[in-house]
Every structure is written in C-alpha cells, then in structure tokens.
Scaffold this motif. Sequence first.
Motif, short mmCIF file in Angstrom:
data_model
loop_
_atom_site.label_atom_id
_atom_site.label_comp_id
_atom_site.label_asym_id
_atom_site.label_seq_id
_atom_site.Cartn_x
_atom_site.Cartn_y
_atom_site.Cartn_z
N UNK A 74 109.25 22.44 -1.40
CA UNK A 74 108.83 23.81 -1.08
C UNK A 74 108.79 24.66 -2.35
N UNK A 75 109.79 24.47 -3.20
CA UNK A 75 109.81 25.21 -4.47
C UNK A 75 108.59 24.84 -5.31
N UNK A 76 108.33 23.53 -5.42
CA UNK A 76 107.20 23.06 -6.24
C UNK A 76 105.87 23.57 -5.69
N UNK A 77 105.75 23.59 -4.37
CA UNK A 77 104.50 24.05 -3.74
C UNK A 77 104.29 25.53 -4.06
N UNK A 78 105.38 26.27 -4.00
CA UNK A 78 105.26 27.71 -4.27
C UNK A 78 104.87 27.95 -5.74
N UNK A 79 105.50 27.22 -6.65
CA UNK A 79 105.18 27.39 -8.08
C UNK A 79 103.70 27.10 -8.32
N UNK A 100 118.20 30.01 -0.09
CA UNK A 100 117.34 29.62 -1.22
C UNK A 100 115.99 30.31 -1.10
N UNK A 101 115.95 31.63 -1.37
CA UNK A 101 114.69 32.36 -1.20
C UNK A 101 113.56 31.77 -2.05
N UNK A 102 113.90 31.12 -3.16
CA UNK A 102 112.86 30.53 -4.02
C UNK A 102 112.14 29.37 -3.36
N UNK A 103 112.69 28.88 -2.26
CA UNK A 103 112.06 27.75 -1.58
C UNK A 103 111.80 28.05 -0.11
N UNK A 104 112.19 29.25 0.33
CA UNK A 104 112.09 29.55 1.77
C UNK A 104 110.62 29.48 2.22
N UNK A 105 110.35 28.73 3.29
CA UNK A 105 108.95 28.59 3.73
C UNK A 105 108.35 29.94 4.15
N UNK A 106 107.03 30.08 3.97
CA UNK A 106 106.34 31.29 4.42
C UNK A 106 106.30 31.34 5.93
N UNK A 107 106.32 30.17 6.55
CA UNK A 107 106.21 30.10 8.01
C UNK A 107 107.05 28.93 8.50
#
Length: 410
Positions: A74-79, A100-107
């Motif tokens: 999730x973190x990598x996808x967001x970056x 872990x807000x840096x990896x928290x899913x959008x949905x």
Amino acid sequence: MLWQKHDLETVTECLENAKKILTGRYFNHNTHIANTEPLDMGVDSDTLAGWLANYDRDNITIGVVASHSSLQILHGARVEGFRTLGIAVGENRRRFYKAFPGAEPDEWLMLENYREMLDHAEWFRERNVVIIPHGSLVEYLGSTNYRELQVPTFGNRGILHWESSRERQRRWLEAGGCTMPKVLEDPHDIEGPVIVKYAGAKGGRGYFIARNYRDFRRNVDIEEEFTIQEYVLGCRYYLHFFFDPTATDGFQVRGKGSHAGKNMGRLELLSMDRRDESNVDEFYKLGSLRDLREMGVEPSFVVTGNQPVVIRESLLPRAFEMAEGTVAESFELEEGSRGMIGPFCLETIVTDALEFKVFEISARIVAGSNPFVGGSSYSDINEERMSTGRRIARSIRKACEGNHLEDILS
Ligand code: AMP
C-alpha cells in the motif's frame, strides 16, 4: 513374561505403521499428485484482455488483502501515485491501519469471509482494481479460488501450479540449475540429520528434525503427507528478486529451450532477509537437541519476523546464475508458459563450502521483503527507497503508460 494391554497396543501400532510403510502411505506422493491433479485453467488471455479493455488505465486502484506485506504494498502504491483499496475481514483489522497513515488505504472493502472476494469480482473491475497477490491471499482464498478469481491480478497466476507442490518445485528449480537438499524416499534410510516437512504446513509449523529412523518414528504424524529432506547445515538467505519481462535493459535473462538466443527481460535483486524462527533460533540456549528432548521440548520453525541481511559479494554472481536459470526455466514449464512475472524469492542455505542449496521458491512477494519499505543495500544502488511493493506499483505504472498492462497481469 506377562503381556500388558499397552504392550499389545504398541505391537498393534507397530503393525499398523508397517502396513502403512508397505502400502506406501509413509512416503511422499507428490509425483502422483503432479500426474493426476486436474490443471485448473484459471483466467485465459482473452478474458483478461476483455476486462482490461474496459479499464480506465489512468485511474487504476491497487487492491490488497490487509495482511502479510500489505503495509509495504500500500505504501509503495501510494508513492507511485495510485489510489489504493484494502480488503479485510473484521473492523479491528481496518482500525489497525490508522496506526500507519502512510499506508492507509483510500477505500476499504469489508467482508464477512475472504471467499466473498469471488462474488465481488465485478465490483472490483468496475473500480479498475488490480489485485496484488501475497501468501495470505492465496491461503485465505485457497489456490483454486485464487486462480479462478475474475479480477486482474499482478504476476502470472499460472506459475502457482508449479509452486504449489514440492515435487514440481524441485523439477523446476533443478532444471533451472539450482542445487537442492536431497530427498529421502524411505525413512529407514535416515542416516544423518533430516528435516521432515508436512505438506501445507504454514510457516514451518510442525516440521521436525530427526537423526535416525527411531527419531523419525517417534515424531512423525503419519496421517499427514510429508517430505523428508536432508538437513543442510549452513546460513539461510532468502533472496528477493524481481523479473520484469517488459524491460530490455539491465541484466537480461537469456532464454533457453524454445526461447534460446532471446533476451527474456530484466532480472533485479531487490533485497535479502533471514527469517526469525521460533523456537529453533533460540533453543541452543537450553542445550543440545538431546537435552531439549529430555525436557520434552522439540525445535520448531514458526516464522515470527525477518531481518535484513547481505551476502558476501563473491556469492552474488552465483545467486544471479540460479535466479536467471529459474526464470528462463519458468518459460519452459509447460507449452505457452508465460513464465515468471514480478517478485520471487529463492530460499537458500549457504554451506561452509560456500555453496547454495535452494530449499524452496516463492513465486510472488514474500513477507521477508517487509524490512525494506525504505529500500535495501541492493535496491538503493539503482534507485533509492525502492521496496518490492513499490517496484510492483512502478511496473503497473509503466505498463499503464506503455499501454501493455496485459503483459504483467493475469
Ligand atoms: P520451508 O517451509 O521449506 O520454507 O522451511 C521452513 C524453515 O525450515 C526454513 O526457513 C529453514 O529454517 C528450515 N529448513 C527448511 N529446509 C531445510 C533444510 N533442507 N535444511 C535445513 N533447514 C531447513
């Protein structure tokens, strides 16, 4: 001499065991499985192309079951700029990601049971979801359900057939030039230390070490299917590779067999770990195996965590040779095989003769890559802060830009 009831029970048990040995139930039947198991067809390329034709390639969502290596994915996808979807059972699981807000899913897609994912296939596709598989997804869904899941997934689902049996893995890895620990077909042949592995054992649970037949007989659960492997003494290294079949630069895998003379794609080494295994990592503190057994304790191999490692640089060329052979062979496993796509891990032991023995392959992201959310000693050389999760997302991003998503999904 008077026979007691338990003597008779022991004799009966011995006779039962002898019968099982004679009828072959003691032995590993993977070869048999390989020949008779129906090959479920999974998703064919036309079906995949049909789904992708309706995908908005500028609005892909990366979906992952919230477990295993999902924080990293999730973190990598967001970056890499993707929208993300977490799939979970139980409100507690969703709440945990707040840490872990840096990896928290959008949905989130909240389910009662992971198998409900199968019924949500259309829902996923309407949202342009690409699912990133990991060990927990395959475990929760079951390998057949996973192969049949009607949603684009990253990597080649077809390779699962080869990864899912020890016998098929062995054929693949040995044909790819890897040396594997010897397998003993008959427990009477145990002469030195062996490790007994149950089929389908999760995270090494239930494995045991035996030094001779008596040891084996005392510990074995003959109701389970098992493999007896030579116990290789050495240091364990779990090598995290990534194969990008769409890249034409870098370390190119040379094809073999029907692909001889062709460059197949780029092989990268992203990171390396060693697993923490409870209790085998710490049991020496209580004495020898014999001392432990006297205390009624058996060593176990349950994975509890992972540590980053590097190997001697002089071992790296052989590591690449093994990984190249494994990838090249993955295209030869069956007619029209799409081969390896994306992350895979060679699980190895290096002996004091500096030789690698490969005891397993995982053909997808492994949890051992989790220490490297911020990059590794290897991936940093090429691009800083490149985790396996991020590398997967990068691959999807490049494929969206180049309009060739079908090359990396299945
Ligand atoms: P596996 O389920 O095959 O990944 O094995 C679980 C753990 O058992 C490994 O991480 C090693 O610690 C240990 N192991 C597996 N195979 C061997 C072997 N042939 N020799 C020594 N240790 C092994």
